[in-house]
Scaffold this active site. Sequence first.
Site: not given
Length: 251
Positions: A10-11, A42-43, A73, A150, A163-165
Amino acid sequence: MRRPTIGVFDSGFGGLTVLKVLLEFIPGADYLYFGDTARLPYGSKSVETVARYAVEAAHYLEAHGAQMLVIACNTATALALDRITSAVHVPVVGVVEPGAEAAASASQNRKVVVIGTEATVSSHAYRKALEGRSLRAREKACPLLVPLVEEGWLEADVLVLGCTHYPLLKPLLHRVAPAHVTIVDSAESTASVVASRMLKLLPPALTASEERRVVPRLKFFATDSVEKFRRMGERFLGHPIEDIEHVDLKE
């Protein structure tokens, strides 16, 4: 017989959410984790840069004995999975296809929202994977999650965490998402795919229940501060991180 070794890349720290599930699904393997913490995120980087960084890390893990690579990632999977796969000599599993498959299984109305980094969303990797399974996908880059309220998810019945976060935000997402929305965590679906593929590599002895209780060996590599990795990583993995080695890759 020797336990198989799975390399996870992963990053930074987010891939530890994938490793956490892998440890639950495949306790009969040992693990190498590479976090490119000096060069995250990396995004916001170009396809060429992400591919170069990811291939370097993949080579490093393969050289250290990884028999399978998990690209934990989402950005690296979306932008560079083909490059990584062709650069190494071991099986490679990314997080996009398993996440899309899990979303397809969970969706009733065939409408899905994907949240992720700008690079992951711009690549349309999830959209392509979902449309290939006859789902309509709306993607949203979410450095902030407010835009989701929204637009986008009121019609969808599945939210894919691209996203892994984001798994760390699942309690919040469950509170703010409409009740009909199923949240798909690609970490869990990826671990399931890896587990099925690893059955071919696992020595027969390690399939016995008594062998499953053997604690996996975990080795971590970080390109930035070891202490920061130890401190931050424990939040993602959920238990202490001990064996960390600093790696200095060339730019």
